[in-house]
Motif scaffolding. Structure first.
Motif, mmCIF file in Angstrom:
data_model
loop_
_atom_site.group_PDB
_atom_site.id
_atom_site.type_symbol
_atom_site.label_atom_id
_atom_site.label_comp_id
_atom_site.label_asym_id
_atom_site.label_seq_id
_atom_site.Cartn_x
_atom_site.Cartn_y
_atom_site.Cartn_z
ATOM 1 N N GLY A 93 0.823 -1.197 0.000
ATOM 2 C CA GLY A 93 0.000 0.000 0.000
ATOM 3 C C GLY A 93 0.865 1.257 0.000
ATOM 4 O O GLY A 93 1.878 1.326 -0.715
ATOM 5 N N PRO A 94 0.512 2.276 0.794
ATOM 6 C CA PRO A 94 1.315 3.507 0.844
ATOM 7 C C PRO A 94 2.761 3.254 1.239
ATOM 8 O O PRO A 94 3.665 3.954 0.782
ATOM 9 N N ALA A 95 2.998 2.236 2.066
ATOM 10 C CA ALA A 95 4.372 1.925 2.479
ATOM 11 C C ALA A 95 5.213 1.465 1.292
ATOM 12 O O ALA A 95 6.423 1.691 1.257
ATOM 13 N N ALA A 96 4.578 0.813 0.326
ATOM 14 C CA ALA A 96 5.308 0.381 -0.870
ATOM 15 C C ALA A 96 5.759 1.586 -1.679
ATOM 16 O O ALA A 96 6.838 1.578 -2.283
ATOM 17 N N ARG A 97 4.944 2.616 -1.711
ATOM 18 C CA ARG A 97 5.314 3.836 -2.439
ATOM 19 C C ARG A 97 6.376 4.628 -1.679
ATOM 20 O O ARG A 97 7.263 5.228 -2.274
ATOM 21 N N CYS A 98 6.276 4.618 -0.374
ATOM 22 C CA CYS A 98 7.223 5.380 0.447
ATOM 23 C C CYS A 98 8.588 4.728 0.501
ATOM 24 O O CYS A 98 9.619 5.397 0.456
ATOM 25 N N GLN A 99 8.611 3.392 0.627
ATOM 26 C CA GLN A 99 9.854 2.639 0.797
ATOM 27 C C GLN A 99 10.671 3.162 1.988
ATOM 28 O O GLN A 99 11.896 3.156 1.981
ATOM 29 N N CYS A 100 9.950 3.638 2.991
ATOM 30 C CA CYS A 100 10.541 4.122 4.234
ATOM 31 C C CYS A 100 11.616 5.185 3.994
ATOM 32 O O CYS A 100 12.628 5.243 4.704
ATOM 33 N N GLN A 101 11.374 6.040 3.012
ATOM 34 C CA GLN A 101 12.355 7.068 2.683
ATOM 35 C C GLN A 101 11.901 8.488 3.045
ATOM 36 O O GLN A 101 12.732 9.393 3.129
ATOM 37 N N ARG A 102 10.625 8.677 3.290
ATOM 38 C CA ARG A 102 10.158 10.037 3.578
ATOM 39 C C ARG A 102 10.791 10.576 4.857
ATOM 40 O O ARG A 102 11.186 11.744 4.926
ATOM 41 N N GLN A 103 10.877 9.728 5.882
ATOM 42 C CA GLN A 103 11.470 10.181 7.136
ATOM 43 C C GLN A 103 12.969 10.454 6.980
ATOM 44 O O GLN A 103 13.517 11.350 7.628
ATOM 45 N N ARG A 104 13.613 9.707 6.135
ATOM 46 C CA ARG A 104 15.066 9.873 5.970
ATOM 47 C C ARG A 104 15.406 11.031 5.046
ATOM 48 O O ARG A 104 16.340 11.795 5.311
ATOM 49 N N LEU A 105 14.664 11.168 3.958
ATOM 50 C CA LEU A 105 15.000 12.183 2.965
ATOM 51 C C LEU A 105 14.381 13.540 3.253
ATOM 52 O O LEU A 105 14.905 14.568 2.826
ATOM 53 N N GLY A 106 13.265 13.553 3.966
ATOM 54 C CA GLY A 106 12.512 14.799 4.127
ATOM 55 C C GLY A 106 11.502 14.930 3.008
ATOM 56 O O GLY A 106 11.647 14.331 1.934
ATOM 57 N N ASP A 107 10.474 15.720 3.246
ATOM 58 C CA ASP A 107 9.342 15.782 2.318
ATOM 59 C C ASP A 107 9.735 16.175 0.901
ATOM 60 O O ASP A 107 9.317 15.544 -0.062
ATOM 61 N N ARG A 108 10.514 17.218 0.745
ATOM 62 C CA ARG A 108 10.806 17.728 -0.600
ATOM 63 C C ARG A 108 11.592 16.721 -1.444
ATOM 64 O O ARG A 108 11.182 16.380 -2.558
ATOM 65 N N ASP A 109 12.709 16.238 -0.906
ATOM 66 C CA ASP A 109 13.529 15.297 -1.674
ATOM 67 C C ASP A 109 12.770 14.005 -1.946
ATOM 68 O O ASP A 109 12.889 13.419 -3.027
ATOM 69 N N TRP A 110 11.987 13.570 -0.954
ATOM 70 C CA TRP A 110 11.218 12.333 -1.114
ATOM 71 C C TRP A 110 10.178 12.481 -2.211
ATOM 72 O O TRP A 110 9.987 11.583 -3.038
ATOM 73 N N TRP A 111 9.494 13.588 -2.250
ATOM 74 C CA TRP A 111 8.381 13.794 -3.175
ATOM 75 C C TRP A 111 8.824 13.652 -4.633
ATOM 76 O O TRP A 111 8.120 13.072 -5.459
ATOM 77 N N TYR A 112 10.005 14.163 -4.952
ATOM 78 C CA TYR A 112 10.455 14.179 -6.341
ATOM 79 C C TYR A 112 11.263 12.945 -6.739
ATOM 80 O O TYR A 112 11.687 12.834 -7.884
ATOM 81 N N LEU A 113 11.435 12.019 -5.810
ATOM 82 C CA LEU A 113 12.224 10.832 -6.107
ATOM 83 C C LEU A 113 11.311 9.695 -6.559
ATOM 84 O O LEU A 113 10.355 9.346 -5.857
ATOM 85 N N PRO A 114 11.556 9.090 -7.714
ATOM 86 C CA PRO A 114 10.721 7.966 -8.167
ATOM 87 C C PRO A 114 10.763 6.800 -7.181
ATOM 88 O O PRO A 114 11.758 6.607 -6.473
ATOM 89 N N VAL A 115 9.690 6.025 -7.156
ATOM 90 C CA VAL A 115 9.590 4.901 -6.229
ATOM 91 C C VAL A 115 10.749 3.928 -6.416
ATOM 92 O O VAL A 115 11.297 3.401 -5.438
ATOM 93 N N ALA A 116 11.124 3.684 -7.658
ATOM 94 C CA ALA A 116 12.216 2.734 -7.922
ATOM 95 C C ALA A 116 13.515 3.193 -7.256
ATOM 96 O O ALA A 116 14.288 2.376 -6.746
ATOM 97 N N GLU A 117 13.748 4.495 -7.242
ATOM 98 C CA GLU A 117 14.965 5.009 -6.611
ATOM 99 C C GLU A 117 14.857 4.964 -5.086
ATOM 100 O O GLU A 117 15.843 4.711 -4.393
ATOM 101 N N ARG A 118 13.654 5.208 -4.571
ATOM 102 C CA ARG A 118 13.452 5.070 -3.121
ATOM 103 C C ARG A 118 13.747 3.633 -2.703
ATOM 104 O O ARG A 118 14.399 3.387 -1.690
ATOM 105 N N SER A 119 13.260 2.697 -3.491
ATOM 106 C CA SER A 119 13.463 1.287 -3.197
ATOM 107 C C SER A 119 14.945 0.919 -3.236
ATOM 108 O O SER A 119 15.438 0.179 -2.378
ATOM 109 N N ALA A 120 15.662 1.453 -4.220
ATOM 110 C CA ALA A 120 17.091 1.151 -4.346
ATOM 111 C C ALA A 120 17.868 1.671 -3.137
ATOM 112 O O ALA A 120 18.788 1.005 -2.644
ATOM 113 N N ILE A 121 17.475 2.843 -2.655
ATOM 114 C CA ILE A 121 18.137 3.409 -1.475
ATOM 115 C C ILE A 121 17.876 2.533 -0.265
ATOM 116 O O ILE A 121 18.789 2.226 0.513
ATOM 117 N N LEU A 122 16.622 2.122 -0.082
ATOM 118 C CA LEU A 122 16.276 1.285 1.063
ATOM 119 C C LEU A 122 17.050 -0.027 1.027
ATOM 120 O O LEU A 122 17.556 -0.488 2.052
#
Length: 204
Positions: A30-59
């Protein structure tokens, strides 16, 4: 980290590098799949513009899933009867950009945001089908021990006050107050009506 049994099944909690990437992704739906637990680490602005695939790669790079010999990881994974059931992001507080940049956790507090001896529980996710079994209680307890073993002198959480009301899981990714109280956390500040800053001293 061992396991424990209750009426809900046998619970086993491990550092995320000892879990498989597939298991972690099974939890993050669900929403956690889209977030990939990166919003808390990156902050709202950087997280918002980062594609899900890149969030996943970081995680994946941060967790070192599938590498039990890794010396670093950023969270823990819970299993119930060997089924992946829960995730907790726990790390040095200063790496969580959203926590660091938000005025809410710092209201009425004056301390060094870069103090690396202070850790934080930034996110708690329980997989659908395993909810309402109290899994956040052992998750928080295990996160405390995870941080203690890695040199933390204190650990914080930012749980939501539910006032006995049903709250959707999308809002509950910070966890409810109860598991933190059960693990010995005490209130530091109550910056908003629904959010509490809680801390546990690990130095003694």
């Amino acid at each position: 980290m061992g396991g424990l049994g209750d009426s809900s099944g046998i619970i086993r909690i491990v550092p995320s590098n000892e879990a498989s990437w597939e298991d972690l992704q099974a939890i993050l739906t669900g929403p956690a799949a889209r977030c990939q637990c990166q919003r808390q680490r990156l902050g709202d602005r950087d997280w918002w513009y980062l594609p899900v695939a890149e969030r996943s790669a970081i995680l994946r790079e941060e967790t070192h899933c599938d590498d039990p010999r890794a010396t670093e990881t950023i969270g823990i994974v819970a299993y119930i009867d060997d089924e992946p059931a829960g995730w907790c992001a726990v790390d040095v507080r200063s790496v969580f950009g959203r926590v660091r940049g938000s005025p809410v956790p710092w209201k009425d507090r004056h301390e060094d945001k870069d103090d690396e001896s202070v850790w934080a529980i930034a996110c708690l996710i329980v997989r659908k089908g395993f909810r309402n079994r109290g899994l956040t209680y052992p998750l928080v307890a295990a996160a405390v021990e995870h941080a203690r073993a890695r040199g933390a002198t204190s650990i914080e959480g930012y749980p939501l006050v539910t006032e006995g009301k049903q709250v959707i899981w999308d809002e509950m990714n910070v966890g409810p107050v109860g598991p933190f109280l059960a693990s010995g956390f005490v209130e530091v500040t109550h910056p908003t009506k629904r959010r509490v800053v809680m801390r546990k001293d690990l130095s003694s």
